[in-house]
Design a protein around this motif. Sequence first.
Motif, short mmCIF file in Angstrom:
data_model
loop_
_atom_site.label_atom_id
_atom_site.label_comp_id
_atom_site.label_asym_id
_atom_site.label_seq_id
_atom_site.Cartn_x
_atom_site.Cartn_y
_atom_site.Cartn_z
N ALA A 74 -10.31 16.22 43.60
CA ALA A 74 -9.30 16.47 44.64
C ALA A 74 -7.90 16.38 44.05
N ALA A 75 -7.66 15.41 43.19
CA ALA A 75 -6.34 15.27 42.57
C ALA A 75 -6.02 16.46 41.68
N VAL A 76 -6.98 16.93 40.91
CA VAL A 76 -6.75 18.09 40.04
C VAL A 76 -6.47 19.33 40.88
N VAL A 77 -7.29 19.59 41.89
CA VAL A 77 -7.08 20.75 42.75
C VAL A 77 -5.71 20.65 43.44
N GLY A 78 -5.33 19.43 43.83
CA GLY A 78 -4.05 19.22 44.49
C GLY A 78 -2.84 19.67 43.69
N THR A 79 -2.97 19.70 42.39
CA THR A 79 -1.84 20.15 41.57
C THR A 79 -1.65 21.67 41.60
N PHE A 80 -2.64 22.39 42.09
CA PHE A 80 -2.59 23.85 42.11
C PHE A 80 -2.37 24.45 43.48
N SER A 109 -0.32 24.45 47.47
CA SER A 109 0.97 24.15 48.10
C SER A 109 0.85 23.10 49.20
N SER A 110 -0.34 22.79 49.64
CA SER A 110 -0.56 21.82 50.70
C SER A 110 -0.29 20.41 50.20
N LYS A 111 0.19 19.55 51.12
CA LYS A 111 0.25 18.12 50.80
C LYS A 111 -1.17 17.60 50.86
N GLU A 112 -1.53 16.78 49.88
CA GLU A 112 -2.91 16.30 49.81
C GLU A 112 -2.90 14.79 49.60
N LYS A 113 -3.86 14.14 50.24
CA LYS A 113 -4.00 12.69 50.08
C LYS A 113 -5.48 12.34 50.15
N THR A 144 -16.76 30.14 43.80
CA THR A 144 -16.57 30.62 45.18
C THR A 144 -15.77 29.60 45.98
N HIS A 145 -16.05 28.32 45.78
CA HIS A 145 -15.32 27.26 46.46
C HIS A 145 -13.84 27.30 46.09
N PHE A 146 -13.53 27.39 44.80
CA PHE A 146 -12.14 27.40 44.37
C PHE A 146 -11.42 28.67 44.81
N LYS A 147 -12.12 29.78 44.88
CA LYS A 147 -11.51 31.01 45.41
C LYS A 147 -11.20 30.85 46.90
N PHE A 148 -12.10 30.21 47.63
CA PHE A 148 -11.88 29.94 49.06
C PHE A 148 -10.61 29.10 49.23
N HIS A 201 -6.83 30.27 51.03
CA HIS A 201 -6.46 29.65 52.31
C HIS A 201 -5.35 28.60 52.22
N HIS A 202 -5.05 28.07 51.07
CA HIS A 202 -4.18 26.90 50.99
C HIS A 202 -2.75 27.13 51.49
#
Length: 122
Positions: A91-97, A99-103, A63-67, A71-72
């Motif tokens: 966070a780094a793994v999710v960041g690869t999927f 479109s948002s810039k992530e840090k 559910t978290h990953f669907k959210f 929204h991303h």
Amino acid sequence: MIEITTNDSSALIEARISGHLQADDFGEVAPQVDEFISSHEKVSVLLDLIDFHGWENVTAARTHFKFIKDHHKRIERIAVVANKTWQHWIAAVVGTFISSKEKCFDEHQKEEARNWLTSVTV
């Protein structure tokens, strides 16, 4: 549990995630997040994971990953404030999927994270 605060002037959503997330947690915050995102062209998100201990079960994680997936595209930047190595890795793994810039930031860098989210880049 997810606690949401918003700031209209900086188009910033701050989400403090604590304990073990349950699938129902996202249904509780989705209306507030959706309304805020719909009133701004792009938003930034500060995720405070300092007290996050993971997901209650696989359904909660799904559910978290669907959210995130839903929204991303309307989120310009995401700053993750965490104090555990596994949180930085996820966070780094999710960041690869997304479109948002992530840090990622360590727990003592919360103000630096907030500044990164609200800074204007040229």
